[in-house]
Design a protein around this motif. Structure first.
Motif, PDB file in Angstrom:
ATOM      1  N   THR A  61       0.824  -1.211   0.000  1.00 26.95           N
ATOM      2  CA  THR A  61       0.000   0.000   0.000  1.00 26.95           C
ATOM      3  C   THR A  61       0.853   1.254   0.000  1.00 26.95           C
ATOM      4  OG1 THR A  61      -1.717  -1.205   1.195  1.00 26.95           O
ATOM      5  CG2 THR A  61      -1.856   1.190   1.210  1.00 26.95           C
ATOM      6  N   SER A  62       1.929   1.253   0.760  1.00 28.39           N
ATOM      7  CA  SER A  62       2.803   2.434   0.788  1.00 28.39           C
ATOM      8  C   SER A  62       3.441   2.680  -0.572  1.00 28.39           C
ATOM      9  CB  SER A  62       3.883   2.245   1.854  1.00 28.39           C
ATOM     10  OG  SER A  62       3.323   2.216   3.142  1.00 28.39           O
ATOM     11  N   LEU A  63       3.847   1.614  -1.242  1.00 24.83           N
ATOM     12  CA  LEU A  63       4.399   1.754  -2.590  1.00 24.83           C
ATOM     13  C   LEU A  63       3.363   2.373  -3.512  1.00 24.83           C
ATOM     14  CD1 LEU A  63       6.518   1.159  -4.818  1.00 24.83           C
ATOM     15  CD2 LEU A  63       5.455  -1.109  -5.046  1.00 24.83           C
ATOM     16  N   ALA A  78      -8.893   6.311  -9.205  1.00 26.47           N
ATOM     17  CA  ALA A  78     -10.020   5.677  -8.507  1.00 26.47           C
ATOM     18  C   ALA A  78      -9.455   4.548  -7.658  1.00 26.47           C
ATOM     19  CB  ALA A  78     -11.040   5.144  -9.503  1.00 26.47           C
ATOM     20  N   LYS A  79      -9.645   4.665  -6.324  1.00 29.42           N
ATOM     21  CA  LYS A  79      -9.078   3.688  -5.398  1.00 29.42           C
ATOM     22  C   LYS A  79     -10.196   2.910  -4.712  1.00 29.42           C
ATOM     23  CE  LYS A  79      -7.027   6.942  -3.124  1.00 29.42           C
ATOM     24  NZ  LYS A  79      -6.240   7.650  -2.091  1.00 29.42           N
ATOM     25  N   ALA A  80      -9.931   1.643  -4.482  1.00 28.64           N
ATOM     26  CA  ALA A  80     -10.859   0.814  -3.713  1.00 28.64           C
ATOM     27  C   ALA A  80     -10.058  -0.292  -3.061  1.00 28.64           C
ATOM     28  CB  ALA A  80     -11.940   0.227  -4.615  1.00 28.64           C
ATOM     29  N   SER A  81     -10.660  -0.927  -2.081  1.00 28.12           N
ATOM     30  CA  SER A  81      -9.945  -1.999  -1.398  1.00 28.12           C
ATOM     31  C   SER A  81     -10.919  -3.059  -0.931  1.00 28.12           C
ATOM     32  CB  SER A  81      -9.173  -1.447  -0.193  1.00 28.12           C
ATOM     33  OG  SER A  81     -10.063  -0.820   0.704  1.00 28.12           O
ATOM     34  N   GLY A  82     -10.453  -4.306  -0.995  1.00 25.00           N
ATOM     35  CA  GLY A  82     -11.224  -5.392  -0.426  1.00 25.00           C
ATOM     36  C   GLY A  82     -11.149  -5.331   1.087  1.00 25.00           C
ATOM     37  N   GLU A  83     -12.152  -5.905   1.707  1.00 27.62           N
ATOM     38  CA  GLU A  83     -12.197  -5.891   3.167  1.00 27.62           C
ATOM     39  C   GLU A  83     -12.770  -7.224   3.633  1.00 27.62           C
ATOM     40  OE1 GLU A  83     -12.288  -5.846   6.882  1.00 27.62           O
ATOM     41  OE2 GLU A  83     -11.264  -4.173   5.878  1.00 27.62           O
ATOM     42  N   GLU A  84     -12.057  -7.854   4.532  1.00 33.00           N
ATOM     43  CA  GLU A  84     -12.461  -9.169   5.017  1.00 33.00           C
ATOM     44  C   GLU A  84     -13.876  -9.154   5.591  1.00 33.00           C
ATOM     45  OE1 GLU A  84     -10.521 -12.750   7.721  1.00 33.00           O
ATOM     46  OE2 GLU A  84      -9.849 -10.672   7.984  1.00 33.00           O
ATOM     47  N   LEU A  85     -14.266  -8.039   6.197  1.00 31.87           N
ATOM     48  CA  LEU A  85     -15.587  -7.947   6.810  1.00 31.87           C
ATOM     49  C   LEU A  85     -16.699  -7.762   5.785  1.00 31.87           C
ATOM     50  CD1 LEU A  85     -14.643  -5.534   9.720  1.00 31.87           C
ATOM     51  CD2 LEU A  85     -14.836  -8.028   9.820  1.00 31.87           C
ATOM     52  N   GLU A  86     -16.345  -7.460   4.521  1.00 24.84           N
ATOM     53  CA  GLU A  86     -17.351  -7.144   3.507  1.00 24.84           C
ATOM     54  C   GLU A  86     -17.274  -8.072   2.300  1.00 24.84           C
ATOM     55  OE1 GLU A  86     -16.835  -3.050   2.545  1.00 24.84           O
ATOM     56  OE2 GLU A  86     -17.342  -2.350   4.543  1.00 24.84           O
ATOM     57  N   ILE A 148      -6.637  -1.150  -6.796  1.00 27.13           N
ATOM     58  CA  ILE A 148      -7.429  -2.062  -5.974  1.00 27.13           C
ATOM     59  C   ILE A 148      -6.497  -2.710  -4.956  1.00 27.13           C
ATOM     60  CG2 ILE A 148      -9.036  -3.992  -5.938  1.00 27.13           C
ATOM     61  CD1 ILE A 148     -10.026  -1.669  -7.613  1.00 27.13           C
ATOM     62  N   ASP A 149      -6.684  -2.370  -3.699  1.00 23.36           N
ATOM     63  CA  ASP A 149      -5.880  -2.944  -2.622  1.00 23.36           C
ATOM     64  C   ASP A 149      -6.602  -4.164  -2.045  1.00 23.36           C
ATOM     65  OD1 ASP A 149      -3.871  -3.289  -0.815  1.00 23.36           O
ATOM     66  OD2 ASP A 149      -4.124  -1.369   0.197  1.00 23.36           O
ATOM     67  N   ASP A 150      -5.825  -5.110  -1.527  1.00 22.61           N
ATOM     68  CA  ASP A 150      -6.388  -6.316  -0.905  1.00 22.61           C
ATOM     69  C   ASP A 150      -7.416  -6.989  -1.804  1.00 22.61           C
ATOM     70  OD1 ASP A 150      -4.826  -6.218   1.400  1.00 22.61           O
ATOM     71  OD2 ASP A 150      -6.215  -4.886   2.422  1.00 22.61           O
ATOM     72  N   VAL A 151      -7.005  -7.257  -3.032  1.00 17.38           N
ATOM     73  CA  VAL A 151      -7.891  -7.905  -4.004  1.00 17.38           C
ATOM     74  C   VAL A 151      -8.430  -9.220  -3.449  1.00 17.38           C
ATOM     75  CG1 VAL A 151      -7.938  -9.010  -6.278  1.00 17.38           C
ATOM     76  CG2 VAL A 151      -6.797  -6.810  -5.984  1.00 17.38           C
ATOM     77  N   HIS A 152      -7.636  -9.917  -2.666  1.00 16.95           N
ATOM     78  CA  HIS A 152      -8.034 -11.219  -2.137  1.00 16.95           C
ATOM     79  C   HIS A 152      -9.223 -11.135  -1.200  1.00 16.95           C
ATOM     80  CE1 HIS A 152      -4.922  -9.329   0.317  1.00 16.95           C
ATOM     81  NE2 HIS A 152      -5.500  -9.879   1.367  1.00 16.95           N
ATOM     82  N   TRP A 153      -9.553  -9.939  -0.706  1.00 13.38           N
ATOM     83  CA  TRP A 153     -10.700  -9.776   0.177  1.00 13.38           C
ATOM     84  C   TRP A 153     -11.877  -9.083  -0.521  1.00 13.38           C
ATOM     85  CZ3 TRP A 153      -7.465  -7.898   4.943  1.00 13.38           C
ATOM     86  CH2 TRP A 153      -7.056  -9.019   5.684  1.00 13.38           C
ATOM     87  N   ALA A 154     -11.801  -8.855  -1.796  1.00 13.62           N
ATOM     88  CA  ALA A 154     -12.886  -8.175  -2.504  1.00 13.62           C
ATOM     89  C   ALA A 154     -14.049  -9.135  -2.731  1.00 13.62           C
ATOM     90  CB  ALA A 154     -12.392  -7.629  -3.840  1.00 13.62           C
ATOM     91  N   ASP A 155     -15.264  -8.579  -2.839  1.00 14.84           N
ATOM     92  CA  ASP A 155     -16.425  -9.430  -3.105  1.00 14.84           C
ATOM     93  C   ASP A 155     -16.358  -9.964  -4.538  1.00 14.84           C
ATOM     94  OD1 ASP A 155     -18.619  -7.661  -4.857  1.00 14.84           O
ATOM     95  OD2 ASP A 155     -17.212  -6.446  -3.691  1.00 14.84           O
TER      96      ASP A 155
END
Length: 938
Positions: A61-63, A78-86, A148-155
């Protein structure tokens, strides 16, 4: 490389001056340089994908942030991120992206894309098309960067929609940066895996910080320098992980880090965030906590309601001071966002259980849609809840009826988790697997397979396991499971479960070419009460009857269907696909095109996903036979892409094969053969006899167009085997054109007796079924054979019979082949004047279709007749590609670039690119020239 995210950094208990993220960014210069080069390529109109992977805390993410702050500063981001809770919130990721794009299509402006009235009721392709439109509009102002950050947690629905959009970028000024811990995560859709591992994607795998970087980091965080050996030991201890290294430098006293005792583990990230949160005032704390319950982004108004914050702007300002929140792009009302999903997760997990439950209850009360309210009530629950379970079950059933399978699956899983009854828990977990399969989320369905296997066996469990086995190509297990469903049914087994099991068994028999059992299982299912959702049973019955030689009976079984739309109920839709297929096989080409178009649209709108793609595949075949090759190429390519994007593996063989047909006719050998061989591979994977025949026919068409008769014979001869030929309807004329292709190739090789043996059954079947198109094809093959035997009168009669049949039918590809064959025969018998008339008719059609191999043969024959046919400068629209010609024709109708992009599901930049090429090739400079030019050249 690391960025300090706090308002102040601590080491050894002392407060240090606040450091900016830029001052703590260390290393990664090579990665930044490579990403910048990809952005420059994207700015020139060559869309790019960059994959950054590595473990948590490694600095992905810092990179990305540093890259956005420097190289992408002038871009539309345009930024978005996956979230384990969602992960179960349908289109949550797309909902984050949409407000950041200018001129967002209306369909992406809805308050919550996951609502029943929103995108949850659409398939990912529809949402992907809207996203593609938005990205196309955005890049007209500046290059676009999608992060797209944390793609592995995206819906998963969002990932399918994103995959759909990324695969359709051609000449777009867009860079997609995808961050994930594991690029091989099996949860990611297959279509996205193909993008991530494509040779054109740049992959950056981040490793730990180098020793000099940690030295610089330590110097930035505190005044007391550590010995170099202590920093080396720290690097070994943390493997250079920036997050863990920074945490230890911040929390551990210098004497601990430079001592000889075992180094401590880093304190949890939540504690650092908690310390920052504690420094805020009460209102700011309440706002941050409420926001954590609502997601990574939310409206300021809703967060204030949930947190009961009287001065939300003041609270937001204070939270921003401590880098806990930031303003998010918004169309109208103010929105807020967490700087990083990890920060939101830390706040959320730091809530006391009672506080978290209370905030979710408030969020449910404030929610503007039923789906969101249910999700918050699920998170607020502290014990099994029968009332909430019942509501979730009702909602899941409603979504299933609409074909909103992803929303149905999420609700079914929630119901299973909250049910106070063990039996109900198991039943809805099983349903969730089925819904995930129907949504195309095969990998996620497979994640639950072992759980379902461990349940006490019953009919519904066996059906779902059989459905999953069939979808993943385990055919024998599928047969065993589906049969067990019927054998284990009892008084408690619902009729719908048995109907669906029969539907899958009929599909399995169709794959394996077992026509009698297709009919058997279809009738068993249809004898049960009709279900609430669309069913493939009427289609299976009609197809099974048709390939068994009982075509009229198959058509009669579809008498319930209205002639035309609307197709809003299962009774108006089920069987429409089969009717289109049967009309195709019977030579009723216009009627087949109408039904297959309607079936595709209706099944896409809430029917069966795999049926929609089968309809699009057979529409491609219909257009190929009709001589509408531009449409055939466009629809075939679209069918392959959609099947890949939604992981509909069982459909890929047939759509690849049909796409190869017109490409082979045009001499696009490389593409045609690639599609044909892909079809063959998929057919072998599923052991599908029907698909194997289509794939072999596609390869044979490639060989025939090349004039390689030996390879055509080698490809098709296996179907003469008794074991194969009498299975799967291969002998039913009109379905797979392997016999006429094989007979023609054998004739050209001088193996006339073998050619005759191959042709006779085809002739007899075409005559018995009174199928004009097949009779015309048989007449052409008979003419070639009689000519080879030296029977000139019989050959002449056969060719003329074929042309007479075509004149009574509709425009078709076969007519052009007949003109060529007859003209060649007449030229060889010295009747040059008559030959020229036939050959010129063929030449006109070949020019129109851009059928290069056949056009060259026709030109040679005309030259042999003394007629030199110079190709005009604008032949076939000056060599326009299928996409260029399709775009040009739509522009000629007066459609705008945006309207064309939506029609063809491509980006606006791609449309501009194709239209620009078309102008150059046609020698015009504007749309005005298209009218005259396209009319002039056919």
């Amino acid at each position: 490389m690391v960025a300090c995210t706090g308002s102040g950094c601590r080491r050894g208990g002392a407060e240090l001056p606040r450091q900016t993220p830029d001052s703590l960014f260390l290393g990664r210069q090579e990665e930044l340089s490579r990403m910048t080069s990809r952005l420059e390529a994207a700015a020139r109109g060559a869309p790019q994908v960059v994959l950054v992977d590595g473990p948590a805390g490694i600095g992905k993410t810092s990179l990305a942030r540093r890259f956005l702050a420097d190289a992408a500063a002038e871009c539309c981001v345009a930024k978005a991120s996956g979230e384990e809770l969602e992960m179960e919130l349908a289109y949550g990721l797309v909902a984050q992206l949409a407000p950041q794009l200018p001129d967002v299509p209306e369909g992406l402006r809805e308050p919550a894309l996951g609502t029943p009235g929103g995108a949850a009721a659409r398939d990912p392709i529809a949402v992907g098309a809207l996203l593609l439109d938005a990205l196309g509009q955005a890049q007209s102002r500046a290059p676009v960067v999608v992060l797209i950050d944390d793609v592995h947690w995206a819906d998963t629905p969002s990932l399918h929609a994103l995959t759909f959009a990324l695969r359709r970028l051609r000449r777009d000024r867009l860079l997609a940066v995808l961050l994930t811990r594991d690029a091989h995560d099996p949860r990611l859709p297959h279509g996205l895996h193909r993008i991530l591992h494509d040779e054109t994607t740049m992959k950056l795998t981040l490793e730990g910080l180098a020793l000099p970087d940690i030295v610089a980091l330590q110097a930035a965080l505190g005044p007391s320098a550590l010995p170099r050996w202590a920093i080396a030991r720290l690097r070994e201890h943390t493997h250079g992980n920036p997050l863990h290294t920074k945490a230890l430098l911040q929390q551990a006293p210098a004497d601990v880090l430079s001592g000889h005792a075992v180094l401590p583990a880093p304190r949890r990230y939540e504690r650092l965030v908690s310390a920052r949160l504690a420094r805020c005032g009460a209102a700011a704390r309440d706002l941050v906590k409420a926001a954590s319950v609502l997601g990574v982004t939310c409206s300021l108004h809703q967060a204030a309601q949930v947190g009961e914050v009287p001065d939300p702007l003041g609270a937001l300002t204070e939270a921003m001071t401590y880098d806990l929140l930031e303003e998010a792009p918004a169309d109208a009302v103010p929105r807020l966002a967490f700087p990083h999903p990890l920060l939101r997760a830390a706040v959320y997990r730091g809530l006391r259980p009672a506080e978290r439950s209370r905030l979710h209850h408030r969020a449910a009360a404030c929610s503007e849609d039923r789906y969101g309210a249910l999700q918050h009530r699920v998170h607020a629950a502290v014990a099994p809840d029968g009332e909430l379970t019942d509501e979730l079950i009702r909602f899941a059933a409603e979504q299933a009826e609409k074909g909103a399978w992803a929303a149905a699956a999420a609700s079914a899983i929630a119901a299973a988790g909250l049910s106070p009854e063990a039996g109900l828990r198991e039943r809805w977990l099983v349903r969730a697997v089925e819904y995930r399969l129907l949504a195309g989320d095969v990998s996620q369905a497979a994640e639950l397979e072992q759980t379902v296997r461990d349940m006490a066996p019953d009919a519904e469990q066996q059906y779902v396991l059989g459905h999953l086995a069939l979808t993943t190509g385990r055919l024998e297990e599928a047969r065993r499971r589906l049969a067990a469903c019927w054998e284990s049914c009892d008084a408690d087994t619902g009729a719908e479960t048995l109907r669906k099991a029969a539907e899958q068994m009929a599909w399995l028999c169709l794959i394996q070419g077992d026509a009698p059992n297709i009919v058997k299982w279809a009738r068993l299912g249809l004898d049960l009460p009709r279900g609430s959702r669309s069913s493939f049973l009427p289609d299976s019955l009609a197809i099974g009857l048709a390939i068994s030689g009982r075509y009229e009976e198959g058509i009669r079984s579809l008498a319930h269907l209205p002639l035309s739309g609307p197709r809003q109920t299962p009774g108006q839709l089920d069987g429409l696909l089969a009717r289109g297929m049967l009309q195709l096989w019977n030579g009723q080409l216009p009627e087949a095109r109408r039904d297959l178009r309607e079936a595709f649209a209706a099944h896409r709108g809430g029917g069966l996903p795999y049926a929609a793609l089968v309809a699009l595949g057979f529409l491609t075949d219909t257009e190929y036979r009709s001589g509408l090759w531009d449409e055939a190429v466009a629809h075939g390519t679209q069918a392959v892409s959609l099947a890949e994007d939604t992981d509909q593996i069982s459909i890929l063989a047939v759509v690849h094969a049909f796409t190869a047909f017109p490409l082979a006719g045009r001499g696009d050998y490389e593409d045609a053969e690639a599609h044909a061989r892909a079809a063959m591979q998929h057919a072998r994977t599923l052991a599908d006899v029907n698909d194997g025949a289509f794939a072999a026919t596609a390869l044979a068409l490639v060989h025939t167009a090349r004039g390689d008769d030996e390879r055509t014979v080698a490809e098709l001869s296996p179907f003469l085997s008794e074991e194969i030929a009498h299975r799967s309807g291969l002998e039913e004329v009109g379905i797979v054109a392997w016999r006429p292709l094989l007979s023609e190739a054998l004739t050209r090789l001088g193996r006339t007796d073998e050619a005759l043996d191959v042709l006779i059954p085809y002739e007899s079947g075409a005559t018995a079924r009174r199928r004009w198109l097949e009779q015309a094809t048989a007449a052409r093959c008979r003419g070639l054979l009689e000519e080879a035997y030296g029977h000139r009168e019989a050959a002449d009669q056969a060719f003329r019979n074929g042309l007479r049949l075509c004149a009574q039918g509709t425009t078709c590809w076969e007519e052009a082949l007949l003109h060529l064959s007859y003209g060649t025969f007449l030229r060889r018998t010295g009747k040059r004047r008559k030959a020229v008339a036939e050959l010129e008719a063929a030449h006109t059609n070949f020019l129109r279709l851009r059928a290069t191999p056949y056009l060259e043969r026709c030109t040679r024959e005309l030259a042999a007749c003394g007629r030199v046919t110079a190709r005009p400068g604008g032949v076939r629209h000056a060599g326009l590609t299928a996409q260029e010609l399709t775009v040009a024709r739509l522009a000629r109708r007066g459609m705008s670039n945006r309207e064309i992009a939506r029609e063809l599901v491509l980006s606006i930049k791609t449309i501009e690119y194709h239209l620009g090429n078309a102008y150059a090739k046609l020698g015009i400079s504007s749309r005005m020239g298209l009218i005259a030019k396209l009319d002039e050249e056919g």
